[in-house]
Enzyme design. Structure first.
Site, mmCIF file in Angstrom:
data_model
loop_
_atom_site.group_PDB
_atom_site.id
_atom_site.type_symbol
_atom_site.label_atom_id
_atom_site.label_comp_id
_atom_site.label_asym_id
_atom_site.label_seq_id
_atom_site.Cartn_x
_atom_site.Cartn_y
_atom_site.Cartn_z
ATOM 1 N N ARG A 156 0.866 -1.281 -0.125
ATOM 2 C CA ARG A 156 0.030 0.074 -0.117
ATOM 3 C C ARG A 156 0.804 1.316 0.012
ATOM 4 N NH1 ARG A 156 -2.138 0.801 4.397
ATOM 5 N NH2 ARG A 156 -1.357 -0.820 5.697
ATOM 6 N N TYR A 198 -1.176 -3.697 -7.161
ATOM 7 C CA TYR A 198 -0.968 -4.364 -5.774
ATOM 8 C C TYR A 198 -2.243 -4.297 -5.064
ATOM 9 C CZ TYR A 198 -0.121 -5.186 -0.892
ATOM 10 O OH TYR A 198 -0.374 -5.828 0.353
ATOM 11 N N LYS A 240 -9.580 -1.784 1.796
ATOM 12 C CA LYS A 240 -9.336 -0.822 2.517
ATOM 13 C C LYS A 240 -10.055 0.337 1.993
ATOM 14 C CE LYS A 240 -6.191 -3.271 4.860
ATOM 15 N NZ LYS A 240 -6.531 -3.665 6.329
ATOM 16 N N HIS A 283 -10.885 -1.625 11.578
ATOM 17 C CA HIS A 283 -10.081 -2.392 11.246
ATOM 18 C C HIS A 283 -9.808 -3.557 12.199
ATOM 19 C CE1 HIS A 283 -5.388 -2.661 9.659
ATOM 20 N NE2 HIS A 283 -6.225 -3.515 9.043
ATOM 21 N N SER A 329 -1.514 -2.961 11.257
ATOM 22 C CA SER A 329 -0.735 -3.962 10.425
ATOM 23 C C SER A 329 0.358 -4.878 10.865
ATOM 24 C CB SER A 329 -0.581 -3.404 8.961
ATOM 25 O OG SER A 329 -1.492 -2.629 8.517
ATOM 26 N N CYS A 369 0.639 -7.236 13.163
ATOM 27 C CA CYS A 369 0.973 -7.526 14.507
ATOM 28 C C CYS A 369 0.213 -8.936 14.865
ATOM 29 C CB CYS A 369 0.133 -6.502 15.309
ATOM 30 S SG CYS A 369 1.196 -5.125 15.746
ATOM 31 N N ASP A 386 -9.909 -9.146 9.491
ATOM 32 C CA ASP A 386 -9.302 -7.838 9.024
ATOM 33 C C ASP A 386 -10.282 -6.553 9.143
ATOM 34 O OD1 ASP A 386 -6.903 -6.093 8.233
ATOM 35 O OD2 ASP A 386 -7.971 -6.032 6.066
ATOM 36 N N ARG A 438 1.606 -12.220 -0.708
ATOM 37 C CA ARG A 438 0.341 -12.500 0.048
ATOM 38 C C ARG A 438 -0.210 -13.828 -0.483
ATOM 39 N NH1 ARG A 438 -1.928 -8.335 3.590
ATOM 40 N NH2 ARG A 438 -0.397 -6.863 3.772
HETATM 41 C C1 OXD Z 1 -3.117 -4.093 5.910
HETATM 42 C C2 OXD Z 1 -3.555 -5.436 5.385
HETATM 43 O O1 OXD Z 1 -2.015 -3.561 5.632
HETATM 44 O O2 OXD Z 1 -4.613 -5.742 5.815
HETATM 45 O O3 OXD Z 1 -3.610 -3.831 7.213
HETATM 46 O O4 OXD Z 1 -3.282 -5.711 4.181
HETATM 47 MN MN MN Z 2 -5.264 -4.673 7.666
#
Ligand code: OXD
Ligand code: MN
Length: 589
Positions: free
Chosen positions: A71, A197, A206, A226, A248, A250, A277, A371
């Site tokens: 991102r 991406y 998002k 989130h 993100s 964690c 998520d 991913r």
């Molecule tokens: C993030 C994701 O970056 O879920 O939070 O991809």
């Molecule tokens: Mn996320």
């Protein structure tokens, strides 16, 4: 053929097609035949590669451009009419100026290409919670990913009203200098250009389900967060739900799919994953807060996922999955990534598309942000409520971050207002893995820093207002956890992963008033003996250490919070400042 006669939808598609000038327009109906045909076409051009269909049925591999792997927060914009409504944590540009800039980039961008029209739903189609969108894209990879991550096709097209969310994506030249991920919240519009991406181009995730939806939720009295959602089943067979927000990287996906330690499994404990998520949260008919996962799949980070860290995620990727930027194992046409196992393939291709020998190379084979896009229904612990149109009632909300010393293993906010404060001061420390200084605190309120579609001060006020609307007796209890405390050598003290259930158990007991707590300077905490250590080689003294609150460190922390809060000016709710004063006073006692 168009799947709808909705004039607003057709007029918008027409306008976008006039600008981007595709050779043809194809509606995505979501049928298996169409998906198969698109997979075959993308394989013929090299956009994706088919993997070993015996070992990984329905699985494919894709590599993004080397400059397009994550991102891009510095190129992500919230273009509302008034700058002050975007707030100090978002990039902003005047909408007309931005439309003019983008129009130039999109003009003719789909010449010689196909424009795919994807009608998709965030949430179970027909649910009063669901919201519908259309993504226009010139990428088959995006179409195939959207078909995993969202509910797509004819049934959605029938539901489209005039308030559908418009999303336009064009890969253009993948030019990082002209890459833009732009949200126009007042126009229900998202525009993404020059990227391929996932986080930048799967516009349902998002962009819609967090940035646009948080703005809608603010206007309409609900919340887009989130957060993972999980159900914790106790030996009595009762399932209690919580939602949890972490920045993100964690471990949200790991927590959402947690496998209980053996001693717990034997007694009948189980964790059900509702989402990993995003949570959309509303007041239900019973006056409580109900959460639903608007997504249909998982877009998870591959490195580090293995049979120990997250067997459920790994199992989810064994069919119908698209892998992006991982290692291609040429020996058996499968995939590999760092942390999958100790056997990197010798005869392989790395994420950049170069020959790679995992036994000899000193370079990583998979990109650290590589991913998997996997259907949620593949997950062995997917909740029976995953397809429930109402979602699940929340008993607890958990915040957390990566803190080496400050935050204890767990504490509970005294009430909702204090809980909003606890969420607003969330932070993570940078690790050695990232560029820049180690141990620098990055504030990430409610893990929404990159995802809040309006002013963060208004967002906090909205949280406070939701609390008033629901009322203390029906609100979920709020907690903060930290799995990442380290010893003097920098080693993690708490084992984490499945053992995190031991903390979740205490959290749920507190949420149901089934156990006591100690009132400390920062909130309610368990006594060390209240954390069940059965079958775990961690002593009560270690847990005491993990629960410890260093008042000096916290006084420093409070100073940092005050500085951070100053950024939000008049929009900072006074309740949060009062909470900060209370914290500072408590620390002096
Ligand atoms: C993030 C994701 O970056 O879920 O939070 O991809
Ligand atoms: Mn996320």
């Amino acid at each position: 053929m168009a799947l709808t006669t909705n004039k607003a939808v057709l007029a918008w598609i027409d306008e976008m097609a006039k600008m981007t000038q595709p050779d043809k327009i194809v509606w995505i109906d979501g049928s298996q035949e169409q998906i198969d045909a698109l997979r075959a076409e993308a394989c013929s051009t090299g956009e994706i590669e088919q993997l070993n269909q015996e070992k990984l049925p329905g699985c494919y591999l894709h590599r993004t451009a080397v400059n397009d792997v994550a991102r891009v927060e510095d190129r992500t914009f919230i273009c509302c009419r008034k700058k002050e409504n975007a707030g100090p944590t978002n990039n902003w540009m005047d909408p007309q100026e931005m439309y003019a800039k983008l129009n130039k980039l999109y003009t003719g961008a789909m010449k010689g290409r196909t424009m795919y029209v994807i009608p998709y739903s965030m949430g179970v189609v027909g649910s009063p919670f669901a919201k519908y969108g259309i993504e226009l894209t010139d990428s088959i990879y995006v179409v195939l990913n959207m078909c995993i991550m969202t509910r797509v096709g004819t049934a959605v097209a029938e539901k489209l009203g005039d308030d559908f969310i418009k999303g336009l994506h064009a890969k253009a030249d993948i030019d990082p200098e002209n890459r833009y991920i732009v949200h126009f919240p007042e126009d229900n519009t998202i525009m993404s250009v020059n990227s391929g991406y996932g986080g930048n181009v799967l516009l349902g995730k998002k962009c819609f389900a967090l940035r646009i939806a948080s703005h809608l939720g603010h206007e309409q009295g609900w919340m887009a967060e989130h957060m993972l959602i999980l159900g914790l089943q106790n030996p009595a067979g009762e399932v209690r739900y919580l939602a949890a927000a972490f920045p993100s990287a964690c471990g949200k996906t790991n927590l959402a799919m947690l496998i209980p330690p053996e001693a717990y499994r034997e007694k009948g404990w189980k964790v059900w994953c509702v989402g990993d998520d995003i949570a959309w949260i509303r007041v239900g008919e019973d006056g409580r807060l109900w959460a639903m996962n608007p997504e249909y799949g998982f877009f998870g980070v591959a490195p580090g996922t293995n049979v120990k860290s997250n067997p459920n995620a790994l199992a989810s990727t064994q069919k119908g999955t698209i892998f992006t930027n991982v290692v291609h194992n040429l020996d058996d046409n499968t995939v590999w990534w760092e942390g999958l196992d100790k056997n990197p393939p010798e005869h392989a291709v790395d994420w950049k598309g170069n020959p790679w020998n995992g036994k000899e190379s000193t370079e990583k084979g998979a990109h650290p942000n590589s991913r998997f896009t996997a259907p949620a229904i593949n997950c062995p612990c997917i909740s029976p409520e995953f397809e429930s149109p109402k979602g699940v009632p929340l008993s607890a909300i958990v915040f957390g971050g990566r803190r080496a010393k400050t935050a204890p293993l767990v504490y509970q906010a005294r009430d909702w207002e204090h809980g909003v404060f606890v969420g607003s001061i969330m932070a993570s420390e940078t690790t050695a893995a990232a560029a820049g200084a180690v141990g620098v605190v990055r504030r990430d309120p409610m893990a929404m820093l990159p995802f809040c579609g309006y002013h963060m001060g208004d967002y906090w006020q909205h949280w406070l207002d939701m609390g008033k609307k629901v009322g203390a007796d029906k609100l979920p209890k709020i907690f903060n956890v930290n799995w990442f405390r380290t010893d003097d050598e920098g080693h993690f003290i708490w084992p984490g992963f499945g053992d995190n259930l031991r903390v979740l158990e205490w959290i749920m007991k507190r949420a149901f008033d089934e156990t006591g707590a100690v009132d400390t300077a920062i909130g309610f905490q368990p006594k060390a003996e209240d954390i069940n250590l059965e079958g775990l080689d961690v002593s009560k003294e270690t847990v005491e250490g993990l629960l410890g609150v260093d008042k000096e460190l916290w006084a420093e922390e409070a100073k940092g919070i005050r500085e951070y809060y100053a950024k939000f000016g008049d929009k900072l709710p006074k309740e949060l400042l009062q909470q900060l004063d209370t914290l500072e006073n408590n620390l002096k006692k």
